[in-house]
Design a protein around this motif. Sequence first.
Motif, PDB file in Angstrom:
ATOM      1  N   PRO A  84       7.226  21.285  -5.618  1.00 65.20           N
ATOM      2  CA  PRO A  84       6.344  20.207  -5.146  1.00 65.20           C
ATOM      3  C   PRO A  84       6.419  19.956  -3.648  1.00 65.20           C
ATOM      4  N   SER A  85       7.532  20.295  -3.013  1.00 57.13           N
ATOM      5  CA  SER A  85       7.646  20.068  -1.569  1.00 57.13           C
ATOM      6  C   SER A  85       6.676  20.937  -0.779  1.00 57.13           C
ATOM      7  N   ALA A  86       6.111  21.966  -1.411  1.00 59.19           N
ATOM      8  CA  ALA A  86       5.162  22.851  -0.737  1.00 59.19           C
ATOM      9  C   ALA A  86       3.712  22.462  -1.017  1.00 59.19           C
ATOM     10  N   VAL A  87       3.503  21.388  -1.773  1.00 62.66           N
ATOM     11  CA  VAL A  87       2.158  21.027  -2.234  1.00 62.66           C
ATOM     12  C   VAL A  87       1.490  20.009  -1.317  1.00 62.66           C
ATOM     13  N   THR A  88       0.276  20.342  -0.895  1.00 61.49           N
ATOM     14  CA  THR A  88      -0.648  19.361  -0.321  1.00 61.49           C
ATOM     15  C   THR A  88      -1.914  19.441  -1.153  1.00 61.49           C
ATOM     16  N   PHE A  89      -2.280  18.355  -1.775  1.00 61.23           N
ATOM     17  CA  PHE A  89      -3.450  18.383  -2.640  1.00 61.23           C
ATOM     18  C   PHE A  89      -4.710  18.570  -1.803  1.00 61.23           C
ATOM     19  N   PRO A  90      -5.620  19.441  -2.231  1.00 60.96           N
ATOM     20  CA  PRO A  90      -6.838  19.689  -1.452  1.00 60.96           C
ATOM     21  C   PRO A  90      -7.624  18.401  -1.228  1.00 60.96           C
ATOM     22  N   GLY A  91      -7.808  18.072   0.054  1.00 60.34           N
ATOM     23  CA  GLY A  91      -8.502  16.838   0.391  1.00 60.34           C
ATOM     24  C   GLY A  91      -7.643  15.596   0.238  1.00 60.34           C
ATOM     25  N   GLY A  92      -6.330  15.768  -0.059  1.00 61.78           N
ATOM     26  CA  GLY A  92      -5.446  14.626  -0.286  1.00 61.78           C
ATOM     27  C   GLY A  92      -4.185  14.716   0.543  1.00 61.78           C
ATOM     28  N   GLU A  93      -3.101  14.146   0.041  1.00 60.92           N
ATOM     29  CA  GLU A  93      -1.847  14.120   0.790  1.00 60.92           C
ATOM     30  C   GLU A  93      -0.837  15.102   0.227  1.00 60.92           C
ATOM     31  N   SER A  94       0.211  15.350   0.985  1.00 64.64           N
ATOM     32  CA  SER A  94       1.298  16.203   0.501  1.00 64.64           C
ATOM     33  C   SER A  94       2.249  15.374  -0.342  1.00 64.64           C
ATOM     34  N   MET A  95       2.974  16.032  -1.229  1.00 65.51           N
ATOM     35  CA  MET A  95       3.944  15.327  -2.058  1.00 65.51           C
ATOM     36  C   MET A  95       5.140  14.885  -1.221  1.00 65.51           C
ATOM     37  N   VAL A  96       5.436  15.583  -0.158  1.00 66.68           N
ATOM     38  CA  VAL A  96       6.499  15.163   0.757  1.00 66.68           C
ATOM     39  C   VAL A  96       6.118  13.845   1.425  1.00 66.68           C
ATOM     40  N   ALA A  97       4.871  13.749   1.902  1.00 63.24           N
ATOM     41  CA  ALA A  97       4.401  12.514   2.534  1.00 63.24           C
ATOM     42  C   ALA A  97       4.408  11.360   1.540  1.00 63.24           C
ATOM     43  N   MET A  98       4.023  11.649   0.309  1.00 66.25           N
ATOM     44  CA  MET A  98       4.044  10.647  -0.757  1.00 66.25           C
ATOM     45  C   MET A  98       5.452  10.080  -0.928  1.00 66.25           C
ATOM     46  N   GLN A  99       6.435  10.976  -1.020  1.00 64.62           N
ATOM     47  CA  GLN A  99       7.810  10.519  -1.208  1.00 64.62           C
ATOM     48  C   GLN A  99       8.312   9.738   0.003  1.00 64.62           C
ATOM     49  N   HIS A 100       8.024  10.230   1.194  1.00 57.27           N
ATOM     50  CA  HIS A 100       8.524   9.579   2.401  1.00 57.27           C
ATOM     51  C   HIS A 100       8.018   8.142   2.511  1.00 57.27           C
TER      52      HIS A 100
ATOM     53  N   ARG B 256       0.808  -1.217   0.000  1.00 58.37           N
ATOM     54  CA  ARG B 256       0.000   0.000   0.000  1.00 58.37           C
ATOM     55  C   ARG B 256       0.847   1.276   0.000  1.00 58.37           C
ATOM     56  N   ALA B 257       2.059   1.184   0.505  1.00 63.69           N
ATOM     57  CA  ALA B 257       2.925   2.368   0.528  1.00 63.69           C
ATOM     58  C   ALA B 257       3.376   2.777  -0.866  1.00 63.69           C
ATOM     59  N   LEU B 258       3.177   1.906  -1.859  1.00 64.07           N
ATOM     60  CA  LEU B 258       3.513   2.239  -3.243  1.00 64.07           C
ATOM     61  C   LEU B 258       2.279   2.611  -4.057  1.00 64.07           C
ATOM     62  N   ALA B 259       1.162   2.848  -3.367  1.00 62.42           N
ATOM     63  CA  ALA B 259      -0.069   3.276  -4.042  1.00 62.42           C
ATOM     64  C   ALA B 259       0.110   4.643  -4.671  1.00 62.42           C
ATOM     65  N   GLU B 260      -0.778   4.940  -5.608  1.00 61.94           N
ATOM     66  CA  GLU B 260      -0.758   6.249  -6.257  1.00 61.94           C
ATOM     67  C   GLU B 260      -0.883   7.357  -5.221  1.00 61.94           C
ATOM     68  N   CYS B 261      -0.350   8.521  -5.535  1.00 59.87           N
ATOM     69  CA  CYS B 261      -0.522   9.686  -4.668  1.00 59.87           C
ATOM     70  C   CYS B 261      -2.008   9.948  -4.459  1.00 59.87           C
ATOM     71  N   ASP B 262      -2.366  10.344  -3.253  1.00 58.03           N
ATOM     72  CA  ASP B 262      -3.755  10.731  -2.973  1.00 58.03           C
ATOM     73  C   ASP B 262      -3.938  12.177  -3.419  1.00 58.03           C
ATOM     74  N   TYR B 263      -4.483  12.340  -4.632  1.00 57.73           N
ATOM     75  CA  TYR B 263      -4.648  13.675  -5.207  1.00 57.73           C
ATOM     76  C   TYR B 263      -5.888  14.391  -4.695  1.00 57.73           C
ATOM     77  N   GLY B 264      -6.637  13.760  -3.802  1.00 54.90           N
ATOM     78  CA  GLY B 264      -7.784  14.421  -3.185  1.00 54.90           C
ATOM     79  C   GLY B 264      -8.797  14.908  -4.192  1.00 54.90           C
ATOM     80  N   ASP B 265      -9.132  16.188  -4.098  1.00 54.26           N
ATOM     81  CA  ASP B 265     -10.160  16.767  -4.958  1.00 54.26           C
ATOM     82  C   ASP B 265      -9.751  16.823  -6.429  1.00 54.26           C
ATOM     83  N   TRP B 266      -8.466  16.678  -6.691  1.00 49.56           N
ATOM     84  CA  TRP B 266      -7.989  16.683  -8.081  1.00 49.56           C
ATOM     85  C   TRP B 266      -8.282  15.358  -8.792  1.00 49.56           C
ATOM     86  N   GLN B 267      -8.466  14.334  -8.030  1.00 50.79           N
ATOM     87  CA  GLN B 267      -8.660  13.007  -8.601  1.00 50.79           C
ATOM     88  C   GLN B 267      -9.871  12.977  -9.524  1.00 50.79           C
ATOM     89  N   GLY B 268      -9.684  12.385 -10.698  1.00 56.59           N
ATOM     90  CA  GLY B 268     -10.774  12.231 -11.650  1.00 56.59           C
ATOM     91  C   GLY B 268     -11.020  13.442 -12.528  1.00 56.59           C
TER      92      GLY B 268
END
Length: 237
Positions: free
Chosen positions: A116-132, A85-97
């Motif tokens: 990208p290090s400053a990005v948290t997708f609305p309703g989703g995860e940050s790109m930093v968290a995704m990478q970590h 599950r840690a290799l799942a797609e980024c949670d793009y939140g409201d951008w998804q779809g």
Amino acid sequence: MATLLLVRHGRTTANASGVLAGRTPGVVLDDKGIEQVAAAGARIGAVPIARLITSPQERCRQTAAAVGAAQKASGHPTTRARTERALAECDYGDWQGQAIKVLLKEPLWRTVQQQPSAVTFPGGESMVAMQHRAVAAVRRLDAEVTEQHGADAVWVAVSHGDIIKSVLADALGMHLDLFQRINVDPASVSVIRYGIDRPYVVATNTHAGDLSWLAGKPGKSAGGASGAVVGGGAGPS
């Protein structure tokens, strides 16, 4: 150190129509994507793999199935795909779809491109968290494969464009803000070896070519010393 093959899923119906699929269920490979993953699987079939890991999204599971089928066709031991599950797609939140052409108009799009290090997708995860989460999983799994199967083992992780780009950026010692400089196409194969002293990025975004050399022993410098070889060395045995 084991050898990791990072494989992006093949082209999907969403890719072809310009939609950010994210974690939307039911997004599968299109006809072109099926052809792509068959070709990628055949390339990887030249070397036996010790472990096959996949993102839980359907498109990745389809791609992993093609890799596994090629292993069987090549006479290698059957390797069942295991979901991580840690290799799942980024949670793009409201951008998804949403359509990419719509997202291009969002003010956040520019930040995604430039910082990208400053990005948290609305309703989703940050790109930093995704990478970590992705990097932590890959390094953990690589250590497990090396311990269980030895330093000459080869293993495969099937995931998504941004996930693979973030893992490659970490291996290259690049800040996340530079990861958009890396290109990872559908069904491409990238290669990393995690050494004691540093990761070694052996290849990125490859689409064709013989991979049988990966079955050989990892290269060492003259005299058997490990580490980066001054002058470039003689290549794989």
